[in-house]
Structures are given as structure tokens and as C-alpha cells.
Motif scaffolding. Structure first.
Motif, PDB file in Angstrom:
ATOM      1  N   ALA A  75      48.271  44.285  48.983  1.00  0.00           N
ATOM      2  CA  ALA A  75      47.612  44.799  47.780  1.00  0.00           C
ATOM      3  C   ALA A  75      46.925  46.142  47.978  1.00  0.00           C
ATOM      4  O   ALA A  75      46.727  46.872  47.012  1.00  0.00           O
ATOM      5  CB  ALA A  75      46.598  43.785  47.264  1.00  0.00           C
ATOM      6  N   LEU A  78      48.372  49.058  46.293  1.00  0.00           N
ATOM      7  CA  LEU A  78      48.261  49.255  44.846  1.00  0.00           C
ATOM      8  C   LEU A  78      47.442  50.502  44.528  1.00  0.00           C
ATOM      9  O   LEU A  78      47.532  51.051  43.436  1.00  0.00           O
ATOM     10  CB  LEU A  78      47.600  48.032  44.189  1.00  0.00           C
ATOM     11  N   TRP A  79      46.635  50.970  45.512  1.00  0.00           N
ATOM     12  CA  TRP A  79      45.826  52.160  45.258  1.00  0.00           C
ATOM     13  C   TRP A  79      46.685  53.402  45.085  1.00  0.00           C
ATOM     14  O   TRP A  79      46.250  54.357  44.441  1.00  0.00           O
ATOM     15  CB  TRP A  79      44.797  52.366  46.372  1.00  0.00           C
ATOM     16  N   PRO A  81      49.714  53.765  43.289  1.00  0.00           N
ATOM     17  CA  PRO A  81      49.996  53.975  41.858  1.00  0.00           C
ATOM     18  C   PRO A  81      48.743  54.123  41.009  1.00  0.00           C
ATOM     19  O   PRO A  81      48.741  54.904  40.049  1.00  0.00           O
ATOM     20  CB  PRO A  81      50.795  52.726  41.459  1.00  0.00           C
TER      21      PRO A  81
END
Lengths: 505, 144
Positions: A75, A78-79, A81
Motif C-alpha cells: 500500500a 499508493l502514494w 498515484p
């Protein structure tokens, strides 16, 4: 891999290339002036422009890289995008309308008009070319491994194919034809991402042998597990680089000058925020499916191309892989085209136009802009697409972001201050990038804090650049540009006021 | 047939130009106007940045300090994935939309301040022709 299974992918790549070239050739007939070539004569409507900006912005890193990174590292990734989208919010609130009103074609144009200094202009030109090439390199690399995975082609085919199509398209029609092509490529990319994701999700729900999507696997689904202070530093540094770097990317900035006015520039940015954000909802689905089908993290860079073949036997899987290949190829073409236009625009204004007539000089500059990163991608060993794009963001955030923010909002910026700030931030981030690339630390394996600080330099290089720019400007306050007040009034006053706008075309 | 000339009052066409002239010539009045517009736009922009920092910017620290938050499940999804993968995007769009509304309002106030209604520069009221000029005499904020 036999030729037959690669057929859908091959047809897709050829179709995307032909279409790009056809529209480019059509654009050649309507592009006659430098203004056509560089900014489509400033006639692009906000919605079309937003499609084009998004089409150009969503590169191979977004299309193929994010899903693979999410699968490999979880996860935290995710930073990327999130930052690439939030960068447009900061661009919107701090830069969009004033930048358009500056009436300049490129970042060096802006710097020269604001600071009345040829030296600042030259330094900006060098950074535009450096960032452009740093960003082009992974596009060519990505094209190589995509065509290798999807079609079984040798690694050099991808870079050469993308380079040729971009060169013909950009050299032929410039910005006017590219606007339409890139708008089309946004929708192609969205379709090529959305349709296979939907089909594969349906297949997965009917497939008892497939594993879970990974929600229950904490080591994968949790952000920042076990990475301690270094992980926290890296995350914040990444946030700073992507949030602030977007506004300094030459190919993004050059698109803002194609808006008719400052208000249109804002509406374009807002639409881009929606289009880019909507796109980034999909890559996590691929990461989760990859987890379910047990794709190893070693194969993560080709996850999206392998996944359909793992989930579906026979023609179905090949068709989906073909569609994804088409989308990826569109991503390489559109981002590379935008970068080549930005780099060639600067090169032709500052280098080749001294020896050649206008349009010939743009074409020669475009050839230089393509051939050097293409050659480098053939010569250099492979490295992660998304991370090296991330480093380009760090350099942009450490150089053009302070220049734009202080140039737009602070009267006190002086040429000397701007030069000192850009050189400090640029040197810091470029050294960090060089060290990281040469040590191969991009695979996420880091030894200590030195690796961590150099691997993601934005958290120290951006404040350093800002501080230098402000302090040196204060020290050289007597050399504040004479027309700073007048220029700032132009940047912030709406066009409906009939001010004298020198430099407008 | 001679041209019909509608007489509605003193010629206003030279005066509206005079106000933008303040800015072109960097008079003290003009720079006061521009400074106030820049201050309004900058504080608006910094406000959005502050909201962004407090909401999205605080997430890594939150997940770092309180790992249970990130791993708590909502509808079968860990909160971290739900927030960073989905909810962030409509939030960014909402912030952007709110910004555009307010930025355009700031500019509209500024335009009205400098526009053709210089007899009442303090009326930063509703858009469109106001005051005695009415629909006949005003050249509108776009000027001649």
C-alpha cells in the motif's frame, strides 16, 4: 512464444502507431507557424485540453508501473498515484492561471520574462532538457520490456519503434496535431485499463483455484509496516516530490500555454484532476488480482501483461494482453511526444534556431530530443520505470517549483537568487539521482540513512532550494527586476481587464 | 438618415480605461489594488494547501503512529487502501472545485473594483452593470 499468440498485441501496436501518425500527418497541413507547433496557437478548449493533458501525463509509470509496484511493495506505493494527482491540485491553486497569463511559451520563456535575465533563461533550458530526458528514458525502457513481454520482440524494438513514431508525429505536426492524438490516447488508455480489469474480475469470481485478493494479508496490505523512521521519511519525501514536482514538469507546463486564458487554465486543471484521479482507481485492482493469481514480486514490472494469460487460457487472454499492450504503447507515445515537444521547443529556441529557419530548427531539435534518450535506453541497464520517473519529479520539485512559486507570488525574487536556488536544488537532487541510479538502489534495497536520503532527495533538496532562493534574493535586493510589479499585475489580474499585455500573441 | 446618438450622461469610456491605467503605470492606487488581489488569491491558495496538509499530509504519520487504523477493515477492505486508493481522489477534486469558485469570485471583485463604475468604487457587489449607467451606457467589464 509463437507468432500466432502475439498477433493481437502486434496488431494493436501497429494500429496505435498508424493512428498516431495519420493524425500527425493531417496536423502537418494545418501547422504552419511556430505558435502552431509549440502551443497550437492557444486555441484549445478546456475540455479537449484536459483530455490531452491527462493523455500525455499518464505515462508508462502510471499504466504499467503502479500495479507492479503495488504488488511488489504494498500500500505504500499508493502514494505515487495520490501524489501524481495531488500535484495537479497544487498546480491549480498556486500556478495555473498566472502561468498562462504570463504569455510565455516555455519555462525558460517565463523565467526570462519575469526576471529579465538571459542567464536564468539558459539555466532553465538546461534543466528542462535534463528533466525531459530523465523522464523520457524510462518511457523508452518501458516500451522495450513491454514489446518483449507481449510480442516476444528483442529489447531494442520498443525504444526504436516509440522513437520513430514520436519523431514523425512531433516533427510533422507539432502541438496542434498532438493535442488530438493525446486526447484520443487518454480514452484509449482508460479503455485498455478498465475493460481487462472488469473481465479479469469476473473471471476471478468464477475461478475456485485462484487465491484471495490479499485484503487479509497484513504484510502486503498495510502501509509502512516495519519500515520505521526511514519508511516515514521516504513517504514524506515522495509526497513532497510528487505534490510539488508536477508543476515543474516541462511537458505539463507547456500544455498550459495552449489554454485561451487564465480562467480556462483553471478549468482545464480541474478537469484533469477528475480524469487522472479516475484513472488511478484502477491499478490497485490489477495489484489485487496479481496477488490472487500468485504473481511473484520479481515479475511485478510485467504484471499487467502477464495477468490475462494467467487468468484466461487461449485467445481470450491474448486479446486482453493485446488491449493492454495497445494502452501501454499509447502511454509511451503520448508521454514521449509531450516530453519531446517540450525539450525540442527549448532546444530550438535556444540552440538550433540560430542556424536554421523556424520549422526546420524545430524538427532538428525534435530529432536530438528523441535520439539521445533513445540511445541511452539502449545502452543503460534496465531500472524501475516508476521510481526513475519519481526521481524526475524530485529534480523538477527542487528547481522549477521554487522558481515558479516565488516568481509568481513574491516581488523580491532576483535573478541571482533564482540562479542560486535552482543550482543548489538542482545539484542536490541530480547528485542524489546519479548516486541512486549508479548504485542500483532503485529496487528498494537500502543500506542506511545515506541511501534513504539520496534515494528520495526531495524532503531536503526542495526546502534547500527555497531557502537559498529567498536568502540570496534578500542579499541581492538591489537587483530586483525593474518591471516586477507590472509583471505580477499581469499574472494575477483577470483577462477581462484590458491591461497592456506585452508578449501576448 | 443621420446616426442616432443616445445621450445618457457623461462619457464614461475614457474613465474606465483610467483605472486599468493605474495598474499599467504602477501608480500607488494601482499597486494597492493588485496587492489586495494577490493577497486574497495567495491566502486562498495557502488555505487549500493547509487543508491538504492536514488531511492527506497527516496520513503517513497516522498510519505510522497508530498502525491499527490503517489495517482496520471496512467492507472487507483495509482502511489504508480505501482511503489512499479511492477516497483521496474525490476529496482532491472537491478541494479543486471549491478553490476555482473562490478564485473566480476574487477576480470578479477585483474587476468590479477597476471596472467602469468608478463613481462608486466601493460597490464590490453583484456582477453586471450597476449604478446609474444602467444597460445603456455601460461598456461592461470587458471594456471597449
Amino acid at each position: 512464444m509463437s507468432d500466432l499468440t502475439a498477433l493481437p498485441g502486434l496488431i494493436a501496436v501497429i494500429l496505435v502507431s498508424l493512428l498516431t501518425l495519420l493524425v500527425g500527418t493531417w496536423g502537418m497541413r494545418v501547422s504552419r507557424t511556430t505558435s502552431d507547433f509549440l502551443v497550437a496557437s492557444r486555441t484549445v478548449r478546456p475540455t479537449l485540453n484536459a483530455f490531452a493533458v491527462s493523455g500525455e501525463y499518464l505515462s508508462a509509470a502510471s499504466f504499467l508501473g503502479i500495479a507492479g509496484l503495488l504488488l511488489a511493495y504494498g500500500a505504500d506505493m499508493l502514494w505515487y498515484p495520490v501524489g501524481w494527482t495531488a500535484g495537479y491540485l497544487l498546480l491549480l491553486v498556486l500556478v495555473a492561471a498566472p502561468l498562462r497569463r504570463s504569455g510565455a511559451y516555455t519555462l525558460p520563456d517565463f523565467a526570462e520574462a519575469r526576471l529579465e535575465s538571459r542567464t536564468v533563461r539558459s539555466i532553465c533550458s538546461v534543466f528542462v532538457v535534463a528533466i525531459g530526458w530523465l523522464y523520457l528514458l524510462p518511457q523508452f525502457e518501458g516500451a522495450g520490456f513491454t514489446l518483449a513481454t507481449a510480442l516476444g520482440a528483442p529489447r531494442w524494438v520498443g525504444p526504436v519503434a516509440v522513437g520513430l513514431v514520436v519523431l514523425i508525429g512531433v516533427g510533422g505536426g507539432g502541438m496542434r496535431s498532438i493535442t488530438l492524438v493525446q486526447a484520443f490516447q487518454y480514452w484509449l488508455k482508460l479503455t485498455a485499463l478498465l475493460v481487462p480489469a472488469a473481465v479479469l474480475l469476473v473471471v476471478w469470481t468464477r475461478d475456485e483455484t485462484a487465491g484471495s485478493l490479499g485484503a487479509g494479508d497484513p504484510s502486503w496490505s498495510m502501509p509502512l509496516v516495519g519500515s520505521g523512521g526511514a519508511g516515514l521519511y521516504t513517504t514524506y519525501s515522495l509526497i513532497l516530490a510528487t505534490f510539488l514536482g508536477t508543476m515543474g514538469l516541462p511537458h505539463v507546463v507547456v500544455r498550459f500555454y495552449t489554454n485561451p486564458d487564465g480562467g480556462a487554465a483553471r478549468r482545464t486543471t480541474l478537469t484533469v484532476l477528475a480524469l487522472v484521479g479516475g484513472f488511478y482507481l484502477i491499478p490497485p485492482v490489477y495489484a489485487a488480482l496479481g496477488h490472487a493469481y500468485g504473481v511473484g514480486s520479481g515479475d511485478s514490472s510485467t504484471l499487467m501483461l502477464d495477468l490475462p494469460r494467467l487468468a484466461l487460457d487461449g485467445l481470450g487472454g491474448e486479446l486482453l494482453t493485446g488491449l493492454i499492450t495497445a494502452g501501454a504503447f499509447a502511454a509511451f507515445l503520448s508521454t514521449s511526444s509531450g516530453l519531446v515537444i517540450a525539450v525540442a521547443g527549448v532546444l530550438s529556441q535556444d540552440v538550433t534556431s540560430r542556424r536554421l529557419p523556424e520549422i526546420a530548427s524545430f524538427r532538428v531539435a525534435a530529432a536530438i530530443a528523441v535520439l539521445i534518450p533513445m540511445g541511452a535506453s539502449l545502452a543503460l541497464p534496465n531500472f524501475g520505470v516508476a521510481q526513475s520517473v519519481g526521481l524526475a519529479f524530485a529534480v523538477a520539485a527542487s528547481t522549477f517549483c521554487p522558481l515558479l512559486l516565488l516568481g509568481i507570488w513574491w516581488r523580491g525574487l532576483t535573478p541571482t537568487g533564482a540562479i542560486a536556488g535552482m543550482l543548489t536544488g538542482g545539484a542536490g537532487s541530480v547528485v542524489a539521482v546519479g548516486w541512486t541510479l549508479s548504485h542500483g538502489a532503485l529496487d528498494g534495497v537500502t543500506d542506511g540513512w545515506a541511501d534513504v536520503l539520496l534515494g528520495q532527495p526531495a524532503a531536503w533538496s526542495v526546502p534547500l532550494a527555497f531557502a537559498t532562493m529567498i536568502l540570496v534574493s534578500r542579499a541581492t535586493a538591489s537587483s530586483t527586476p525593474r518591471h516586477a510589479n507590472r509583471f505580477l499585475a499581469r499574472l494575477h489580474a483577470p483577462e477581462s481587464l484590458d491591461l497592456e499585455r506585452s508578449g501576448e500573441r | 438618415m443621420t446616426e442616432r446618438v443616445r445621450v445618457t450622461g457623461p462619457d464614461r469610456r475614457s474613465r474606465p480605461l483610467a483605472r486599468t491605467h493605474d495598474i499599467d503605470e504602477e501608480t500607488s492606487l494601482g499597486s494597492v489594488y493588485v496587492r489586495s488581489l494577490m493577497r486574497a488569491q495567495l491566502s486562498l491558495a495557502l488555505g487549500v494547501v493547509a487543508v491538504l496538509a492536514v488531511t492527506i499530509g497527516a496520513l503517513p504519520l497516522l498510519f505510522h503512529l497508530v498502525p491499527e487504523v490503517g489495517n482496520a477493515q471496512v467492507a472487507g477492505l483495509p482502511i489504508a487502501w480505501l482511503v489512499l486508493g479511492v477516497l483521496v481522489y474525490p476529496w482532491l477534486l472537491l478541494l479543486g472545485w471549491a478553490y476555482v469558485q473562490r478564485a473566480e469570485r476574487n477576480e470578479q471583485h477585483f474587476t468590479e473594483l477597476l471596472g467602469p463604475h468608478e463613481s462608486r468604487p466601493e460597490t464590490a457587489g453583484p456582477a453586471g452593470p450597476a449604478g446609474p449607467a444602467g444597460p445603456t451606457g455601460s461598456t461592461g467589464p470587458t471594456g471597449p
